[in-house]
Design a protein around this motif. Sequence first.
Motif, PDB file in Angstrom:
ATOM      1  N   ILE A  74       0.860  -1.181   0.000  1.00 43.65           N
ATOM      2  CA  ILE A  74       0.000   0.000   0.000  1.00 43.65           C
ATOM      3  C   ILE A  74       0.895   1.228   0.000  1.00 43.65           C
ATOM      4  O   ILE A  74       1.574   1.519   0.992  1.00 43.65           O
ATOM      5  N   LEU A  75       0.919   1.951  -1.107  1.00 41.44           N
ATOM      6  CA  LEU A  75       1.757   3.133  -1.210  1.00 41.44           C
ATOM      7  C   LEU A  75       1.094   4.287  -0.479  1.00 41.44           C
ATOM      8  O   LEU A  75      -0.057   4.652  -0.774  1.00 41.44           O
ATOM      9  N   THR A  76       1.800   4.839   0.473  1.00 45.47           N
ATOM     10  CA  THR A  76       1.250   5.882   1.331  1.00 45.47           C
ATOM     11  C   THR A  76       2.357   6.867   1.684  1.00 45.47           C
ATOM     12  O   THR A  76       3.412   6.878   1.039  1.00 45.47           O
ATOM     13  N   LEU A  77       2.141   7.690   2.706  1.00 45.26           N
ATOM     14  CA  LEU A  77       3.105   8.707   3.130  1.00 45.26           C
ATOM     15  C   LEU A  77       3.506   8.463   4.577  1.00 45.26           C
ATOM     16  O   LEU A  77       2.710   7.944   5.376  1.00 45.26           O
ATOM     17  N   PRO A  78       4.709   8.854   4.957  1.00 44.77           N
ATOM     18  CA  PRO A  78       5.170   8.598   6.332  1.00 44.77           C
ATOM     19  C   PRO A  78       4.258   9.184   7.405  1.00 44.77           C
ATOM     20  O   PRO A  78       4.080   8.584   8.463  1.00 44.77           O
ATOM     21  N   LYS A 141       6.971  10.101  -9.974  1.00 45.03           N
ATOM     22  CA  LYS A 141       8.347  10.292 -10.416  1.00 45.03           C
ATOM     23  C   LYS A 141       9.232   9.101 -10.045  1.00 45.03           C
ATOM     24  O   LYS A 141      10.397   9.278  -9.698  1.00 45.03           O
ATOM     25  N   GLY A 142       8.668   7.919 -10.086  1.00 47.27           N
ATOM     26  CA  GLY A 142       9.487   6.722  -9.931  1.00 47.27           C
ATOM     27  C   GLY A 142       9.277   5.933  -8.652  1.00 47.27           C
ATOM     28  O   GLY A 142       9.934   4.901  -8.455  1.00 47.27           O
ATOM     29  N   LYS A 143       8.373   6.361  -7.782  1.00 51.58           N
ATOM     30  CA  LYS A 143       8.162   5.623  -6.527  1.00 51.58           C
ATOM     31  C   LYS A 143       7.671   4.201  -6.805  1.00 51.58           C
ATOM     32  O   LYS A 143       8.133   3.237  -6.169  1.00 51.58           O
ATOM     33  N   THR A 144       6.759   4.062  -7.744  1.00 55.77           N
ATOM     34  CA  THR A 144       6.239   2.734  -8.073  1.00 55.77           C
ATOM     35  C   THR A 144       7.342   1.846  -8.622  1.00 55.77           C
ATOM     36  O   THR A 144       7.426   0.659  -8.273  1.00 55.77           O
ATOM     37  N   TYR A 145       8.197   2.402  -9.470  1.00 55.68           N
ATOM     38  CA  TYR A 145       9.322   1.624  -9.987  1.00 55.68           C
ATOM     39  C   TYR A 145      10.242   1.189  -8.857  1.00 55.68           C
ATOM     40  O   TYR A 145      10.672   0.028  -8.801  1.00 55.68           O
ATOM     41  N   THR A 146      10.553   2.113  -7.952  1.00 55.52           N
ATOM     42  CA  THR A 146      11.437   1.768  -6.832  1.00 55.52           C
ATOM     43  C   THR A 146      10.826   0.654  -5.988  1.00 55.52           C
ATOM     44  O   THR A 146      11.532  -0.258  -5.543  1.00 55.52           O
ATOM     45  N   TYR A 147       9.520   0.710  -5.796  1.00 64.15           N
ATOM     46  CA  TYR A 147       8.837  -0.343  -5.019  1.00 64.15           C
ATOM     47  C   TYR A 147       9.005  -1.707  -5.674  1.00 64.15           C
ATOM     48  O   TYR A 147       9.538  -2.645  -5.071  1.00 64.15           O
ATOM     49  N   PHE A 148       8.575  -1.841  -6.920  1.00 61.64           N
ATOM     50  CA  PHE A 148       8.612  -3.148  -7.572  1.00 61.64           C
ATOM     51  C   PHE A 148      10.045  -3.643  -7.774  1.00 61.64           C
ATOM     52  O   PHE A 148      10.338  -4.824  -7.549  1.00 61.64           O
ATOM     53  N   LYS A 170       0.414  -3.496  -6.052  1.00 65.37           N
ATOM     54  CA  LYS A 170       0.519  -2.100  -5.635  1.00 65.37           C
ATOM     55  C   LYS A 170      -0.896  -1.590  -5.451  1.00 65.37           C
ATOM     56  O   LYS A 170      -1.757  -1.772  -6.331  1.00 65.37           O
ATOM     57  N   ALA A 171      -1.183  -0.962  -4.313  1.00 67.02           N
ATOM     58  CA  ALA A 171      -2.526  -0.454  -4.052  1.00 67.02           C
ATOM     59  C   ALA A 171      -2.446   0.931  -3.423  1.00 67.02           C
ATOM     60  O   ALA A 171      -1.461   1.279  -2.766  1.00 67.02           O
TER      61      ALA A 171
END
Length: 317
Positions: A74-78, A141-148, A170-171
Amino acid sequence: MKYSPRSDGRKFIIPSFLFIVALCVLAFINEVRFDSFLSFGRCALSNVPRNSSSLEAPLLSSSDEDEIRILIGILTLPDQYQRRHFLRMIYGTQDVPAGVKIDVKFVFCNLTKEDQKVLVALEIMRYDDIIILNCNENMNKGKTYTYFSSLPDLFNETDAPNPPYHYVMKADDDTYIRQESLVASLRPLPREDLYYGYVIPCPSMDPFVHYMSGMGYLVSWDIAVWLKDSEIPKKHLEGPEDKVFGDWIREGRRGKNRFNAKWSMYNFPEPPTRCTHELWPDTIAVHLLKNQEKWIRTLNYFNVTSNLKPSKLYHIP
């Protein structure tokens, strides 16, 4: 003619010796046949399906086909502490079928504030469900790429199953995923070169034309490994993250197996658009739950508190 006892003894000994030899040969032949029979029996039993014998039923374990391992990132913020706590309740109270492992992790980039370093560290100590990527916080700007692309190195323990997860997802943190429905939809699908989600644009039903919505899309583990090694995504990191991901898949000629989960995945019904759908039982995911009212309406519809046990310690009408 003079009678000789020694001559009669030799006549008796020779047939006796031959008789004993015959018995030994016969016994040897029978032993060989018996061993062969046992070997044949073991071979025949090994080819009998295990579920055809009630005798072997207690020895059964889940087969590889029954085991499914899924990572939901789950992509979120700190700073989204309350949202993470809320989602932990949502996903921690869902039941999953036997033989299924679903790990829900909260994913964000490097910490930048002093309070984050304390509070996030406490979360990790308590829940161990956070992945901090080596990146500056961003959406497109690339967060999804960095995750996978980080996953193959993050989960490369030698004593872990191979692959560590069959599927990685990714959700968004405003998406409600019904895990049991997700698993049921994945069971008949391939575990290699799979690209799964809600097809964009909204009216489309063809998963091979465009891309899957960022509300929640899933790929097989081999695609995560490919993303790590490929030069294709590194040349094209910026833009709407779900569309950019679809561009990588198309340019790399990946995702030959695709699954459009529409209309089991959809946006919350209000305000109505071409991407919305009324809440209904055949649901895998609901997106755009931007406020508590929408979350409560969704959770009430799916009766998520039905398993609440009665107790003298509380009264909930």
